[in-house]
Design a protein around this motif. Structure first.
Motif, PDB file in Angstrom:
ATOM      1  N   ARG A   7       0.837  -1.212   0.000  1.00 14.08           N
ATOM      2  CA  ARG A   7       0.000   0.000   0.000  1.00 14.08           C
ATOM      3  C   ARG A   7       0.867   1.255   0.000  1.00 14.08           C
ATOM      4  O   ARG A   7       0.529   2.250  -0.647  1.00 14.08           O
ATOM      5  CB  ARG A   7      -0.932  -0.023   1.219  1.00 14.08           C
ATOM      6  CG  ARG A   7      -2.071  -1.026   1.104  1.00 14.08           C
ATOM      7  CD  ARG A   7      -3.127  -0.786   2.169  1.00 14.08           C
ATOM      8  NE  ARG A   7      -2.586  -0.987   3.519  1.00 14.08           N
ATOM      9  CZ  ARG A   7      -2.588  -2.143   4.163  1.00 14.08           C
ATOM     10  NH1 ARG A   7      -3.071  -3.226   3.566  1.00 14.08           N
ATOM     11  NH2 ARG A   7      -2.095  -2.239   5.383  1.00 14.08           N
ATOM     12  N   GLN A  10       2.105   1.716  -3.480  1.00  9.92           N
ATOM     13  CA  GLN A  10       1.032   2.196  -4.351  1.00  9.92           C
ATOM     14  C   GLN A  10       0.743   3.678  -4.106  1.00  9.92           C
ATOM     15  O   GLN A  10       0.495   4.439  -5.051  1.00  9.92           O
ATOM     16  CB  GLN A  10      -0.228   1.361  -4.131  1.00  9.92           C
ATOM     17  CG  GLN A  10      -0.110  -0.062  -4.633  1.00  9.92           C
ATOM     18  CD  GLN A  10      -1.314  -0.907  -4.264  1.00  9.92           C
ATOM     19  OE1 GLN A  10      -2.292  -0.404  -3.693  1.00  9.92           O
ATOM     20  NE2 GLN A  10      -1.255  -2.198  -4.567  1.00  9.92           N
ATOM     21  N   ARG A 218       9.168   3.652  -3.888  1.00  8.91           N
ATOM     22  CA  ARG A 218       8.732   2.832  -5.025  1.00  8.91           C
ATOM     23  C   ARG A 218       9.882   1.945  -5.509  1.00  8.91           C
ATOM     24  O   ARG A 218       9.681   0.776  -5.862  1.00  8.91           O
ATOM     25  CB  ARG A 218       8.257   3.764  -6.150  1.00  8.91           C
ATOM     26  CG  ARG A 218       7.650   3.057  -7.347  1.00  8.91           C
ATOM     27  CD  ARG A 218       6.360   2.371  -6.990  1.00  8.91           C
ATOM     28  NE  ARG A 218       5.655   1.918  -8.177  1.00  8.91           N
ATOM     29  CZ  ARG A 218       4.630   1.068  -8.161  1.00  8.91           C
ATOM     30  NH1 ARG A 218       4.170   0.618  -7.005  1.00  8.91           N
ATOM     31  NH2 ARG A 218       4.036   0.703  -9.279  1.00  8.91           N
TER      32      ARG A 218
END
Length: 224
Positions: A7, A10, A218
């Motif tokens: 999460r 994302q 990321r």
């Protein structure tokens, strides 16, 4: 643990996609404007003249719409588009190389922006507005409702004042001594900078650090 990490990745990707997509759009618009400056400065000047904005008419006066300006804007637009596309595409593909390079460039841009901001603000504080500074001084006079102290004279000698010393309604050359702003620009700008400059630096740092951190988050998720 893996779900929480996913999460987080994302969310970092969503931030990178939204910010960089917006930056790519603005870069494209700036590039299109630069091509207009290069290809047809006369039509651009005619379009600007139709606008009800004395500041834009002065900043983008016909003599300012040169090929060198267009080329400089085009190079700047391409650079920012390249950096934004790197972050956008890297967030989609989870490319470790692109995400790392994007993070490094964002931090380098932070240093460059802070250096330029310090240079220009320190010059304004020390010297105030100068006639030789160019057309952008009109925007500052209107923003701060001020005029340079060297124009505040009481002699009967005729002095041609910048139109912005009286406000936008006096464009292009109707400003006279009785109508001019009495506020001196140098202390007005210095006071504003003393109040808000720290917040500006903090906002710049926060924005760049958040983007850099999202890129590294990321990248770390893609590595795992």
């Amino acid at each position: 643990m893996g779900g929480k990490s996913g999460r987080t990745s994302q969310f970092a990707a969503a931030v990178l996609l939204a910010v960089n997509f917006t930056a790519m759009i603005f870069s494209g618009m700036l590039f299109a404007f630069s091509l207009w400056v290069i290809a047809s400065p006369a039509t651009l000047s005619s379009a600007i003249e139709k606008l009800d904005s004395p500041v834009l008419k002065t900043l983008l006066a016909p003599q300012a719409l040169s090929v060198s300006l267009g080329v400089a804007l085009a190079v700047l637009a391409l650079f920012f588009f390249f950096v934004s596309f790197m972050g956008f595409y890297g967030a989609i593909t989870k490319s470790q190389f692109l995400l790392f390079m994007y993070s490094a460039l964002i931090l380098l841009l932070l240093l460059l922006e802070c250096a330029l901001l310090y240079y220009f603000t320190s010059t304004l504080v020390e010297k105030g507005l100068q006639i030789q500074d160019g057309q952008w001084t009109h925007a500052l006079r209107i923003a701060f409702s001020c005029c340079e102290n060297n124009f505040n004279v009481t002699s009967a000698e005729a002095i041609k004042l910048p139109w912005s010393c009286c406000g936008r309604t006096f464009y292009p050359d109707n400003c006279t001594m009785p109508d001019m702003f009495r506020r001196d620009c140098q202390p007005a700008i210095s006071s504003w900078l003393h109040r808000y400059l720290t917040a500006i630096y903090a906002s710049l740092a926060a924005t760049h650090i958040v983007l850099s951190s999202c890129s590294l988050l990321r990248r770390a998720r893609s590595h795992s």
